[in-house]
Design an enzyme around this catalytic site. Structure first.
Site, PDB file in Angstrom:
ATOM      1  CE  LYS A 182     -60.220  31.595 -86.610  1.00 26.99           C
ATOM      2  NZ  LYS A 182     -61.092  31.518 -87.816  1.00 26.99           N
ATOM      3  CB  SER A 214     -61.134  29.956 -90.767  1.00 29.86           C
ATOM      4  OG  SER A 214     -62.031  30.607 -90.082  1.00 29.86           O
ATOM      5  CB  SER A 252     -62.323  27.603 -86.715  1.00 30.39           C
ATOM      6  OG  SER A 252     -62.058  28.520 -87.580  1.00 30.39           O
TER       7      SER A 252
END
Length: 486
Positions: free
Chosen positions: A147, A144, A324
């Protein structure tokens, strides 16, 4: 009265001051109800000073930096090219001891809990000086933390004030209307949005009903158009509770409950279910909807009967990073693709994201952006790329990128870092970072204020980790060591 633009509001937020004082804690966001007060109270209880404007100044003068945090948003430039305003502005006085930092980090990086491959990068955002690196150019699966790249690319492509529209247009036949998806990941069918402001089907239905009744229409056939996105709607990992099928018309992220983050079983056809929810809202407002909503194509250039808007892109970026949020990430990646003239698909995302980041002047060699969320193991980024993007976001010449920093969770306080580096950790409140977790992959990338007031960017990527818990603790120790750098 002219409106104040989102980027102007973001530009005056002192990124590092969040950790140092009550005044700046209140300037960054987003936070849950009461969260800012909790941070402000805790920050005020610490012994460190700063965060206020100590300059006499005039109305036309820029505020003077607080003594404890000078120059934390100074421009990225050659090492040592400071502005002469103090230890935090790039001057050598008070500079981080790279040797001491390396001595602190290397034993922590040797922890077997961090797997068999590691990439690490720490830089001073004010000067661009590399303070520590190992494997910093190795492209690895970021989970993640990708991102951060998704956020930077979307802001660079569209700007922080951009809003995503969901509209209702007249259909091809008499008595037909079409609900047209624009890809707004904040769209909700609930009367009170669980995640705060965003596009509202409730408001859209009210405005649509009013327009129809004004035209003497009280019965319609409803179509829905989700053709803005192309390619497969399912992520390459398949059906997954961490992400709904990716369509341009999805309300409440396809969630069947009141949740707004975290894994939950999603709708299998978000576009159809959103259209059904809209039909029900129209009926509540006295407009009869005949038959089932059907997929249709809105005419090009059709004038909308009504529209609803997402929050500014800055707010979506912050929400995505804090929680997230995979659904927002995939939506923003497609908005980047659309703005770049690429297809709004996983293939288009891979093409557009890398190109947009390269245009920012960062080294994308070896990178691959197979999605926007980091759920795809085919994603590849380096620790050096992540710290370069964080430095770009701290550059006062790029206030449009500032939400990349203000959206990062705060250690011990918010989002995915609420319980990490909390309590009496030296990084609590001083560290903002994006986490990344897949099976065998753990990562952490963000910013931290060091004892001299410098804003440092760091990224730690690992692979083949035996267990997530020990790996996360190892990453937290590394981040805390950066916070203690001096």
């Amino acid at each position: 009265m002219p409106l104040v633009k989102t980027w102007q509001l973001i530009a005056v937020s002192a990124v590092a001051g969040l950790a140092l004082s009550a005044a700046t804690v209140a300037a960054a966001g987003p936070w849950d109800s009461g969260q800012r007060k909790a941070e402000r109270d805790k920050a005020a209880s610490w012994g460190r000073t700063g965060g206020a404007d100590h300059g006499a100044g005039t109305a036309a003068a820029l505020p003077q930096a607080a003594p404890s945090a000078p120059g934390v948003l100074a421009g990225v430039g050659p090492a040592g090219a400071g502005s002469g305003t103090g230890s935090g502005s790039g001057d050598q006085a008070g500079a981080v001891d790279s040797g001491a930092l390396a001595a602190a980090l290397r034993p922590l990086l040797a922890d077997p809990a961090l797997g068999t491959a590691r990439g690490a990068s720490v830089i001073d955002t004010a000067t661009g000086k590399v303070l520590f690196e190992t494997g910093a150019r190795d492209a690895m699966t970021p989970a993640s933390t990708v991102k951060i790249a998704t956020a930077a690319a979307s802001l660079a492509a569209l700007g922080p004030d951009h809003r995503i529209r969901t509209t209702v247009t007249p259909g091809a036949g008499p008595g037909q209307i079409i609900l047209v998806g624009g890809g707004d990941p904040s769209l909700t069918a609930k009367k009170k949005a669980p995640a705060g402001s965003g596009g509202s089907l409730v408001a859209l239905a009210a405005d649509t009903a009013q327009a129809l009744k004004a035209a003497g229409t009280d019965s319609v056939a409803l179509g829905y158009d989700d053709s803005l996105y192309t390619g497969p709607v399912l992520h390459p990992i398949g059906e997954n509770p961490n992400l709904a099928p990716v369509t341009a018309l999805t309300a409440d992220e396809g969630r069947p409950d009141e949740s707004f983050s975290g894994p939950v079983k999603r709708s299998q056809d978000p576009s159809r279910d959103t259209a059904r929810a809209f039909a029900a809202l129209l009926k509540e407002r006295g407009v009869k909807v005949t038959g089932e909503p059907a997929r249709a194509k809105a005419a090009t250039g059709a004038v909308p009967l009504a529209a609803t808007l997402s929050p500014p892109l800055a707010g979506l970026v912050e929400r995505m990073l804090t929680h997230s949020d995979n659904d927002i990430a995939e939506a923003l990646a497609r908005q980047t693709a659309l703005a770049s003239g690429a297809p709004a698909s996983f293939d288009g995302v891979a093409q557009a994201t890398g190109a947009k980041l390269a245009a920012l002047g960062v080294d994308t060699a070896g990178s691959r952006f197979a999605d926007g969320s980091g759920l795809n193991r085919a994603d590849r980024v380096s620790a050096g790329l992540l710290t370069a993007l964080l430095a770009k976001a701290a550059d006062p010449q790029r206030p449009d990128l500032r939400p990349v920093l203000t959206g990062l969770p705060v250690a011990g306080f918010t989002g995915t870092l609420r319980t990490r580096n909390s309590g009496d950790s030296p990084a609590a409140g001083l560290l903002r970072a994006k986490t990344g977790t897949l099976s065998g992959v753990n990562s952490l990338a963000g910013t931290v204020v060091d004892p001299t007031g410098r804003l440092l960017a760091f990224a730690f990527l690992t692979a083949n980790t035996p267990e997530p818990g020990p790996a996360e603790k190892g990453l937290d120790k590394l981040a805390a060591a950066v916070a203690n750098a001096s």
